[in-house]
Structure formats: structure tokens, C-alpha cells
Motif scaffolding. Structure first.
Motif, PDB file in Angstrom:
ATOM      1  N   THR A  48       0.849  -1.196   0.000  1.00 40.15           N
ATOM      2  CA  THR A  48       0.000   0.000   0.000  1.00 40.15           C
ATOM      3  C   THR A  48       0.883   1.244   0.000  1.00 40.15           C
ATOM      4  N   THR A  49       0.234   2.393  -0.082  1.00 34.96           N
ATOM      5  CA  THR A  49       0.987   3.658  -0.087  1.00 34.96           C
ATOM      6  C   THR A  49       1.684   3.909   1.247  1.00 34.96           C
ATOM      7  N   ASP A  50       1.218   3.247   2.312  1.00 37.14           N
ATOM      8  CA  ASP A  50       1.867   3.406   3.613  1.00 37.14           C
ATOM      9  C   ASP A  50       2.626   2.141   4.014  1.00 37.14           C
ATOM     10  N   TYR A  51       3.062   1.365   3.007  1.00 43.01           N
ATOM     11  CA  TYR A  51       4.021   0.270   3.166  1.00 43.01           C
ATOM     12  C   TYR A  51       3.484  -0.986   3.902  1.00 43.01           C
ATOM     13  N   VAL A  52       2.214  -1.231   3.786  1.00 43.80           N
ATOM     14  CA  VAL A  52       1.652  -2.493   4.279  1.00 43.80           C
ATOM     15  C   VAL A  52       1.658  -3.490   3.123  1.00 43.80           C
ATOM     16  N   VAL A  53       2.186  -4.678   3.371  1.00 45.10           N
ATOM     17  CA  VAL A  53       2.322  -5.690   2.315  1.00 45.10           C
ATOM     18  C   VAL A  53       0.972  -6.339   2.026  1.00 45.10           C
ATOM     19  N   ILE A  54       0.523  -6.223   0.782  1.00 46.33           N
ATOM     20  CA  ILE A  54      -0.724  -6.858   0.335  1.00 46.33           C
ATOM     21  C   ILE A  54      -0.444  -8.292  -0.108  1.00 46.33           C
ATOM     22  N   SER A  55       0.629  -8.470  -0.863  1.00 50.20           N
ATOM     23  CA  SER A  55       1.028  -9.792  -1.343  1.00 50.20           C
ATOM     24  C   SER A  55       2.534  -9.945  -1.176  1.00 50.20           C
ATOM     25  N   GLY A  56       2.941 -11.029  -0.493  1.00 56.58           N
ATOM     26  CA  GLY A  56       4.364 -11.262  -0.274  1.00 56.58           C
ATOM     27  C   GLY A  56       4.714 -11.326   1.207  1.00 56.58           C
ATOM     28  N   VAL A  57       3.758 -11.607   2.056  1.00 60.14           N
ATOM     29  CA  VAL A  57       4.003 -11.638   3.496  1.00 60.14           C
ATOM     30  C   VAL A  57       5.014 -12.725   3.860  1.00 60.14           C
ATOM     31  N   ARG A  58       4.964 -13.869   3.179  1.00 52.28           N
ATOM     32  CA  ARG A  58       5.938 -14.930   3.453  1.00 52.28           C
ATOM     33  C   ARG A  58       7.355 -14.466   3.112  1.00 52.28           C
ATOM     34  N   ARG A  59       7.472 -13.825   1.969  1.00 59.08           N
ATOM     35  CA  ARG A  59       8.797 -13.347   1.557  1.00 59.08           C
ATOM     36  C   ARG A  59       9.318 -12.285   2.519  1.00 59.08           C
ATOM     37  N   LEU A  60       8.419 -11.438   3.037  1.00 59.95           N
ATOM     38  CA  LEU A  60       8.824 -10.447   4.031  1.00 59.95           C
ATOM     39  C   LEU A  60       9.339 -11.133   5.289  1.00 59.95           C
ATOM     40  N   LYS A  61       8.652 -12.188   5.727  1.00 54.67           N
ATOM     41  CA  LYS A  61       9.083 -12.939   6.902  1.00 54.67           C
ATOM     42  C   LYS A  61      10.497 -13.492   6.697  1.00 54.67           C
ATOM     43  N   ILE A  62      10.776 -13.975   5.495  1.00 51.69           N
ATOM     44  CA  ILE A  62      12.093 -14.571   5.213  1.00 51.69           C
ATOM     45  C   ILE A  62      13.193 -13.511   5.224  1.00 51.69           C
ATOM     46  N   VAL A  63      12.976 -12.396   4.524  1.00 56.36           N
ATOM     47  CA  VAL A  63      14.033 -11.373   4.464  1.00 56.36           C
ATOM     48  C   VAL A  63      14.280 -10.743   5.828  1.00 56.36           C
ATOM     49  N   ASN A  64      13.260 -10.700   6.667  1.00 57.84           N
ATOM     50  CA  ASN A  64      13.459 -10.174   8.027  1.00 57.84           C
ATOM     51  C   ASN A  64      14.370 -11.083   8.846  1.00 57.84           C
ATOM     52  N   ASP A  65      14.450 -12.361   8.461  1.00 60.76           N
ATOM     53  CA  ASP A  65      15.315 -13.310   9.162  1.00 60.76           C
ATOM     54  C   ASP A  65      16.716 -13.394   8.548  1.00 60.76           C
ATOM     55  N   ILE A  66      16.907 -12.740   7.390  1.00 58.23           N
ATOM     56  CA  ILE A  66      18.203 -12.785   6.704  1.00 58.23           C
ATOM     57  C   ILE A  66      18.852 -11.400   6.813  1.00 58.23           C
ATOM     58  N   SER A  67      19.886 -11.294   7.600  1.00 56.01           N
ATOM     59  CA  SER A  67      20.465  -9.982   7.943  1.00 56.01           C
ATOM     60  C   SER A  67      21.102  -9.271   6.759  1.00 56.01           C
ATOM     61  N   ASN A  68      21.640 -10.004   5.771  1.00 58.15           N
ATOM     62  CA  ASN A  68      22.362  -9.338   4.681  1.00 58.15           C
ATOM     63  C   ASN A  68      21.437  -8.786   3.603  1.00 58.15           C
ATOM     64  N   ILE A  69      20.122  -9.010   3.743  1.00 60.68           N
ATOM     65  CA  ILE A  69      19.163  -8.395   2.815  1.00 60.68           C
ATOM     66  C   ILE A  69      18.497  -7.234   3.543  1.00 60.68           C
ATOM     67  N   THR A  70      18.719  -6.032   3.068  1.00 60.80           N
ATOM     68  CA  THR A  70      18.173  -4.837   3.744  1.00 60.80           C
ATOM     69  C   THR A  70      17.083  -4.157   2.922  1.00 60.80           C
ATOM     70  N   GLU A  71      17.147  -4.310   1.588  1.00 62.84           N
ATOM     71  CA  GLU A  71      16.143  -3.682   0.724  1.00 62.84           C
ATOM     72  C   GLU A  71      15.466  -4.740  -0.138  1.00 62.84           C
ATOM     73  N   VAL A  72      14.184  -4.501  -0.439  1.00 65.30           N
ATOM     74  CA  VAL A  72      13.424  -5.451  -1.262  1.00 65.30           C
ATOM     75  C   VAL A  72      12.669  -4.701  -2.349  1.00 65.30           C
TER      76      VAL A  72
END
Length: 510
Positions: A48-72
């Protein structure tokens, strides 16, 4: 565009609509390993315009657990998070791989969001939009022809849980999903919950019914292993019965929604036979020397091996001094399909036991030239030379199609509509799908009794045998341990006796 992962938040609906990320899930592990190995996400998250994930919540969970990925990478929509609803989330997740439970939750969410129910204007913009999204969801599954029926049953199961156990909407869906993950098929989940719902309804209604008790017809609610207070020694002419025989080791072991063990759910053939013998010994006590006992039983398989339940039951019965004199087979044209290797089961046995294998009563004079309902069960010339075949392939004329009389012997699914409607009017529900076909006890009764004789069914159920007894002007006693079935049998027989005359027999003795 790329955004810092710390700015992104999951939407509030994802945790309900879809399973949480789990390393126990193979697809989730594969996705984690792929992203971890690449060090990036290839498919952008939809936000959304205020950065709520509509599609890709699983991928967000994964990148939050991987420290070397900072931007998506992300695709920003025109929506603000305050505008989100479940229908929008579903629309942007239409192509993701989902379980039937997740699809069912999506389907219900669309129904609720767009108020798609009877009585609502079907031509309104809201209804048209909702129907279009519902259609898109079904078509995305690649099995549109069959999946909607399954979805309906899954949603029905959820409603049953809410009604039965007082669970919330969310709690009920969670329990349904847990049963599904245990390997229980959605249709089975719904059927078991429906049966429990109807059992409770019948359990509440049954005590209000006064069981049938006349000079000629009686319904007893008790264990048939001791009928000494009700039936005298050697007083019964015919016992047509169908004991419970869906062995637990054969059918739906993993499909049990509850752990209640009832008659017919034994863990072995030996236990099944032993549990039947206490009743069958009582049958020997009450049957006349010229009388007959008919036992309906279906062959069973377990782990690819035929269990020979019918043979083991025969051996046990004969060890008590009774004799197997006939072994009939009735053929089913539409048995329940079995996906296992081997032949398709399409028949059941009717085992005929007597005390005297030479001098038991056997009638053939009812097989005259005016008997129209006998179909292919008879063989030989008209009159006393005619005989009943031991393999019965029977098709009832459609002009006589009545649920009380014309349940088709060649099928395993009979017409219960009128019976269901009758019981519904009397406050009961009927979900039992394996009703004893009328022609089985009818052939047994007509072949082994005279008018005025006594017929007893020791596993009476809904007393189909009682209707067969009435057809030959016989007396009848139906016995069942279930108060609910005893009450429903009473309602059925009372209505039948009030509505129908005995089936006409064209011979000199009537």
C-alpha cells in the motif's frame, strides 16, 4: 522500486487467510533456501501507499530473518492500509498456491465482503463485482468443475464447529485446518461434523417419542444380547438384520473427528465377530426350529488383503449349532468408488442360517405371475417351480419409485428423500447413507414366513425389516441400542402403517 525492509508491515488479514510461514512446510523451506542462496527477492512485494504488504508476506518474513538483505523490490498500489479488506488481499494473491482450506476461507470472505446471499439484489454493482471475483477465484484453481462443491462442504464444516462447540469464526477455521493437515479429507470432516450435529439434535428429540408398542408391532430400545423379558424361546420365524460392520481398521481410521468408539468400529475382524456373537446366540434361542436368520454383511479389505469377515462370522455362527444354507449376493450398480489397487467392490452378502438345514420353512408360492416388483431375482417357470437367484441384480420399476417401498437393491444409494422429509417434520435429522435396502428383508420375509408369523430385527436401525414384515401381514419386533434410531423407527413405522396397505399378494392364502 526498492524500499528498506524495516518500513514494511504485513497486512492484518494474511495470518487468518493463509498459513503462517513454517519450516515444516516443504514449499516454505524451498522458498527460504532460494532467497537465502540468491541474497535477494526476485518477485516484488505488492504494498500500500503506507508500506503495508498486500502480497508477499511470506517473503517479508524470510528477508526479516536474513540480515544481509536490507532492501526489497516492491510494487506500490493506490491503496492505503485503511482501505484494505479481505477481498483486495485475495485479488492480489489469486495465483498463489493454496490448500483447499485456504481457498474456502477466501471464498467465504468474498461472500461476506460483497454480501452474496439470497435476498440481495443480484444486479447491484456490488453483487456483480463479488460474483466476478468469486468466479476468478474458482477458475484459478484449475478444477472449477468440482472444487466449488468441496468448498461449500468445507464452509459447512466450519459452521458446524461453531454451532457444536461454541467456537469463534477464527477458532473454527483453525480446527478445520488442523484436521486437514492430519490427512482427513474435507468431505469427511464435514460428514463427521454433520453426523454429530444431527446426532445431538436427534438425541434431544428422541426422549419425546413414545416408542411403538402394539399387539403386532413393537420397537425396543435395548441391547439385543438379552431379550428374555420380551421374546420367548423358539417363537420367531424370521430374523432379517444388518449389523454394523464398518471396521475401524478398514474405513476412515485417520478420518475420525472424535474418538468415540461405537458398535461397528472394532479394530479387528476377530473383535467384530466376537461382539456380534452375543446377539447371534440370542437369535438362536428365539428362532424356531423351522425359522431363518439372515445377516447382511459386506466384504472388507485392509492393506490390500481381503479380511474374510463373512467367512469368519459364518464359522463362529456354525460353531453355535446353526447352519449356513444359502449365501446370497446383491449387486450394486453404483458403489462408492475406491482408488486403491485391485477390483472395485460392488456387492454385499446375505448369509442365511437355520437350525435344521433340511426342514426349515421356505416359500416360493409368492413368486406368481402377478408379482411385478421381483425383477431379475426370480428364476424358473411361474408358480412353485420359480426360485430366488443367489445373485440378485434388481431394478425397481420407476413408476413405483417410493422411498418406503422402492429402494433399489442394485444400488448403494437409495431414495431417502421422503423418509428424510418425514423425520424432519417430526423433529429428527437423517444422514445415514447405508440404509438396509427394503428388497433384502422383503425377499427374506416373503420366502420364510406366513401371515401372522413373528419377524424380529436385532439390529433394528430404522426398521426397514418392519416394513417388510408389514408387507406380509407379519408381527414385528425391532430392537436397537440407540434411542435416537428407535424413536425414528417408531415415527417411520407409524407413518407407514397409517399411509399404506400391505403389499398385495396374489395367492389363495391372503
Amino acid at each position: 522500486m526498492l524500499v528498506n525492509k524495516n518500513l514494511l508491515k504485513p497486512n492484518e488479514f494474511a495470518s487468518f487467510l493463509y498459513d503462517e510461514f513454517s519450516f515444516l512446510n516443504l514449499d516454505d523451506r524451498d522458498l527460504y533456501n532460494d532467497i537465502s542462496r540468491r541474497g535477494e527477492i526476485l518477485i516484488p512485494l505488492v504494498i500500500t501507499t503506507d508500506y503495508v504488504v498486500i502480497s508477499g508476506v511470506r517473503r517479508l518474513k524470510i528477508v526479516n530473518d536474513i540480515s544481509n538483505i536490507t532492501e526489497v523490490p516492491v510494487l506500490m498500489t493506490e491503496y492505503h492500509s485503511s482501505e484494505l479488506n479481505q477481498a483486495i488481499i485475495i485479488r492480489y494473491n489469486i495465483q498463489r498456491q493454496k490448500s483447499i482450506i485456504e481457498i474456502s476461507k477466501e471464498y467465504e470472505a468474498i461472500q461476506i465482503t460483497y454480501n452474496l446471499k439470497q435476498g440481495v439484489d443480484p444486479e447491484s454493482t456490488k453483487s456483480i463485482t463479488g460474483k466476478a471475483e468469486r468466479k476468478a477465484l474458482i477458475e484459478s484453481t484449475n478444477s472449477a468443475k468440482s472444487i466449488e462443491k468441496t468448498i461449500t462442504r468445507v464452509i459447512s464444516a466450519k459452521k458446524f464447529r461453531m454451532s457444536l462447540y461454541g467456537e469463534s469464526h477464527t477458532e473454527a477455521w483453525k480446527k478445520i485446518n488442523e484436521d486437514f493437515k492430519k490427512g482427513i479429507e474435507p468431505n469427511t470432516i464435514n460428514e463427521k461434523l454433520k453426523e454429530e450435529h444431527e446426532r445431538r439434535k436427534n438425541e434431544k428429540r428422541a426422549p419425546q417419542t413414545k416408542l411403538l408398542n402394539t399387539n403386532n408391532f413393537k420397537i425396543l430400545n435395548k441391547d439385543s444380547s438379552d431379550l428374555s423379558e420380551d421374546i420367548e424361546d423358539e417363537s420367531v420365524d424370521c430374523i432379517p438384520t444388518s449389523p454394523p460392520y464398518a471396521l475401524k481398521i478398514v474405513k476412515y481410521v485417520k478420518d475420525k473427528v472424535n474418538n468415540v468408539k461405537s458398535l461397528g468400529e472394532e479394530g479387528s475382524v476377530e473383535e467384530f465377530v466376537a461382539n456380534r456373537m452375543s446377539v447371534l446366540r440370542e437369535c438362536k434361542r428365539i428362532i424356531k426350529d423351522t425359522g431363518s436368520i439372515f445377516i447382511n454383511i459386506m466384504s472388507q479389505k485392509h492393506n490390500g488383503r481381503i479380511l474374510r469377515a463373512e467367512d469368519k462370522l459364518t464359522d463362529a455362527v456354525e460353531s453355535e449349532g446353526l447352519f449356513l444354507v444359502n449365501k446370497m449376493i446383491w449387486f450394486k450398480s453404483n458403489p462408492t468408488y475406491e482408488s486403491n489397487i485391485g477390483l472395485q467392490k460392488s456387492m454385499e452378502y446375505v448369509l442365511h442360517f437355520v437350525k435344521d438345514p433340511i426342514n426349515y420353512k421356505w416359500r416360493t408360492d409368492w413368486l406368481d405371475d402377478k408379482v411385478t416388483f421381483i425383477g431379475d431375482v426370480a428364476y424358473g417357470a411361474v408358480g412353485k417351480k420359480r426360485k430366488i437367484r443367489d445373485v440378485i441384480m434388481y431394478d425397481f420399476p420407476t413408476e413405483f419409485d417410493d422411498s418406503y417401498i422402492a429402494s433399489k437393491l442394485i444400488t448403494n444409494v437409495i431414495n431417502n428423500t421422503k423418509l428424510k422429509n418425514l423425520l424432519q417434520k417430526r423433529g429428527f435429522s437423517l444422514s445415514h447413507r447405508a440404509l438396509f435396502p427394503l428388497e433384502v428383508p422383503l425377499i427374506c420375509v416373503l420366502s420364510t414366513t406366513d401371515p401372522g408369523d413373528l419377524v424380529v430385527d436385532v439390529w433394528g436401525g430404522l426398521s426397514t425389516s418392519g416394513i417388510a414384515a408389514y408387507a406380509n401381514n407379519c408381527r414385528y419386533v425391532g430392537v436397537d441400542q440407540s434411542l435416537e434410531y428407535s424413536a425414528m423407527a417408531t415415527e417411520r413405522l407409524e407413518d407407514f402403517i397409517e399411509t399404506f396397505l400391505p403389499i398385495e399378494r396374489h395367492n389363495d392364502e391372503v
